[in-house]
Scaffold this motif. Structure first.
Motif, PDB file in Angstrom:
ATOM      1  N   GLU A  88      28.197  37.838  35.311  1.00  0.00           N
ATOM      2  CA  GLU A  88      28.547  37.488  36.687  1.00  0.00           C
ATOM      3  C   GLU A  88      29.855  38.134  37.108  1.00  0.00           C
ATOM      4  OE1 GLU A  88      26.528  33.110  37.372  1.00  0.00           O
ATOM      5  OE2 GLU A  88      28.561  33.208  36.584  1.00  0.00           O
ATOM      6  N   GLY A  89      30.855  38.073  36.231  1.00  0.00           N
ATOM      7  CA  GLY A  89      32.147  38.676  36.560  1.00  0.00           C
ATOM      8  C   GLY A  89      32.053  40.179  36.711  1.00  0.00           C
ATOM      9  N   ARG A  95      20.719  44.855  39.454  1.00  0.00           N
ATOM     10  CA  ARG A  95      21.789  45.017  40.446  1.00  0.00           C
ATOM     11  C   ARG A  95      22.349  46.436  40.403  1.00  0.00           C
ATOM     12  NH1 ARG A  95      24.770  40.070  41.542  1.00  0.00           N
ATOM     13  NH2 ARG A  95      26.183  40.383  43.303  1.00  0.00           N
ATOM     14  N   ASP A 106      30.198  45.418  42.286  1.00  0.00           N
ATOM     15  CA  ASP A 106      29.928  45.387  43.727  1.00  0.00           C
ATOM     16  C   ASP A 106      31.141  45.854  44.522  1.00  0.00           C
ATOM     17  OD1 ASP A 106      27.379  44.477  43.270  1.00  0.00           O
ATOM     18  OD2 ASP A 106      27.806  42.400  43.819  1.00  0.00           O
ATOM     19  N   ALA A 107      32.327  45.456  44.067  1.00  0.00           N
ATOM     20  CA  ALA A 107      33.552  45.861  44.764  1.00  0.00           C
ATOM     21  C   ALA A 107      33.741  47.365  44.701  1.00  0.00           C
ATOM     22  CB  ALA A 107      34.761  45.149  44.152  1.00  0.00           C
ATOM     23  N   SER A 129      31.311  49.061  47.067  1.00  0.00           N
ATOM     24  CA  SER A 129      31.674  48.884  48.475  1.00  0.00           C
ATOM     25  C   SER A 129      32.960  49.601  48.867  1.00  0.00           C
ATOM     26  CB  SER A 129      31.823  47.385  48.779  1.00  0.00           C
ATOM     27  OG  SER A 129      30.639  46.687  48.513  1.00  0.00           O
ATOM     28  N   ARG A 189      28.152  33.519  31.484  1.00  0.00           N
ATOM     29  CA  ARG A 189      29.490  32.958  31.677  1.00  0.00           C
ATOM     30  C   ARG A 189      30.170  32.964  30.327  1.00  0.00           C
ATOM     31  NH1 ARG A 189      25.707  30.032  34.193  1.00  0.00           N
ATOM     32  NH2 ARG A 189      25.761  29.969  36.471  1.00  0.00           N
ATOM     33  N   SER A 233      31.538  38.881  31.063  1.00  0.00           N
ATOM     34  CA  SER A 233      30.631  38.007  31.789  1.00  0.00           C
ATOM     35  C   SER A 233      29.745  38.864  32.689  1.00  0.00           C
ATOM     36  CB  SER A 233      31.434  37.017  32.634  1.00  0.00           C
ATOM     37  OG  SER A 233      30.664  36.517  33.707  1.00  0.00           O
ATOM     38  N   ALA A 237      29.401  41.863  37.583  1.00  0.00           N
ATOM     39  CA  ALA A 237      28.653  42.145  38.814  1.00  0.00           C
ATOM     40  C   ALA A 237      29.584  42.157  40.016  1.00  0.00           C
ATOM     41  CB  ALA A 237      27.548  41.109  39.007  1.00  0.00           C
ATOM     42  N   ARG A 238      30.541  41.230  40.067  1.00  0.00           N
ATOM     43  CA  ARG A 238      31.481  41.196  41.185  1.00  0.00           C
ATOM     44  C   ARG A 238      32.377  42.431  41.184  1.00  0.00           C
ATOM     45  NH1 ARG A 238      31.502  35.623  39.749  1.00  0.00           N
ATOM     46  NH2 ARG A 238      33.344  35.885  38.429  1.00  0.00           N
ATOM     47  N   THR A 239      32.842  42.824  40.000  1.00  0.00           N
ATOM     48  CA  THR A 239      33.678  44.025  39.899  1.00  0.00           C
ATOM     49  C   THR A 239      32.893  45.264  40.298  1.00  0.00           C
ATOM     50  OG1 THR A 239      34.953  43.009  38.100  1.00  0.00           O
ATOM     51  CG2 THR A 239      35.105  45.397  38.332  1.00  0.00           C
ATOM     52  N   LEU A 259      21.669  41.687  36.092  1.00  0.00           N
ATOM     53  CA  LEU A 259      22.726  42.694  36.225  1.00  0.00           C
ATOM     54  C   LEU A 259      22.137  44.096  36.176  1.00  0.00           C
ATOM     55  CD1 LEU A 259      25.662  43.528  36.456  1.00  0.00           C
ATOM     56  CD2 LEU A 259      25.881  43.272  33.975  1.00  0.00           C
TER      57      LEU A 259
END
Length: 298
Positions: free
Chosen positions: A88-89, A126, A95-96, A99, A74, A86, A91-93, A123
């Motif tokens: 975590e941040g 992932r 994953d998007a 997908s 974080r 980040s 990882a979200r980008t 990460l």
């Protein structure tokens, strides 16, 4: 006292980061905590911040995801003084992009000295688990050090700018003994704690031999995880990583390819152009080409 608290937080973390960058961060925080202030220009010169341009973008059907600056799980700890990414941040980008049916390939645009250990292996795993869904290329422009390299070896390929460097494989932490400074200021601090080892790392006392040995063992534990992940991601032996791969030093693009730390050398424009009509493809290993071929047929 905000910077003093950040300095203490930095000292409590285990870091996989280029030592020169780490020294800049610790020195800066120590000066700020002591009361010395810098102008925005001086701060910019001491620790480079992220720019507003460092955002995910699309180049045709290619998603280009910036992976830059100091890395942490974080970023509230460091973002106000050094920018960064980040885990975590990101990882979200990521994953998007995986997908998104309109994204045919993902390029990680890497320029990072590394960062904290906490969160990096998650990460890396992932990204590795997304192999085969679409090509994932890590393009280093211009530094992929320590935790950054730990992360990006999970990509299908690692491509370096001609002047890029990767490596700095290792883990470290810092303990600042401020007891002399407190004594000079007329402050005598007493620690009251329950639990055999509770408070052993307090910054107002020297580390005992036992406390130092514990921290060394923990650093070696994370180092073994670091080396094991790289070996798995790159398809080489643990001994090959420990005996080569820079052994804690940064290596040039040519050395990285020769040691199988990377797959090829090209500019970012050339890497992006590989997924276009008139791409001039850089020289790559047969292993890298086969990985891309499998990914493109999914």
């Amino acid at each position: 006292m905000r910077y003093a608290h950040i300095l203490m937080a930095v000292a409590s973390e285990y870091w996989a980061i280029d030592e020169d960058k780490f020294d800049q961060i610790v020195s800066f925080l120590a000066l700020q905590a002591s009361g010395e202030k810098f102008s925005s220009e001086e701060l910019q010169a001491r620790i480079s911040r992220q720019t507003e341009r460092d955002v995910a973008r699309r180049e045709g059907a290619v998603a280009v995801l910036p992976f830059r600056g100091v890395l942490a799980n974080r970023m509230s700890l460091m973002s106000d003084i050094s920018g960064g990414t980040s885990y975590e941040g990101f990882a979200r980008t990521f994953d998007a992009a995986v997908s998104d049916p309109e994204v045919k390939a993902i390029i990680l645009d890497v320029d990072s000295p590394g960062g904290v250990v906490s969160g990096v292996d998650e990460l890396s795993q992932r990204i590795f688990s997304a192999r085969g869904k679409k090509p994932i290329i890590a393009h280093v422009n211009s530094t992929g050090a320590s935790a950054a390299y730990w992360t990006i070896t999970a990509a299908d390929e690692v491509i370096l700018n001609p002047s890029a460097e990767v490596g700095s494989i290792g883990v470290m932490m810092v303990h600042d003994d401020i007891s002399a400074a407190l004594e000079k200021a007329g402050v005598k601090r007493t620690l009251i704690a329950a639990g055999k080892f509770k408070g052993e790392g307090a910054p107002f006392q020297q580390l005992s031999d036992e406390a130092r040995e514990f921290r060394l063992q923990r650093a070696e534990f994370y180092y073994d995880k670091f080396v094991g992940r790289i070996a798995s991601n790159r398809g080489v032996s643990v001994s090959a990583v420990k005996s080569g791969f820079g052994q804690g030093r940064m290596v040039t693009a040519e050395e990285a390819v020769a040691q199988k730390m990377a797959d090829g050398i090209a500019t970012l424009e050339q890497t992006i152009a590989r997924f276009g009509v008139s791409a001039a493809k850089p020289s790559r290993s047969n292993f890298a080409r086969e990985r891309e071929k499998r990914a493109m047929t999914i």
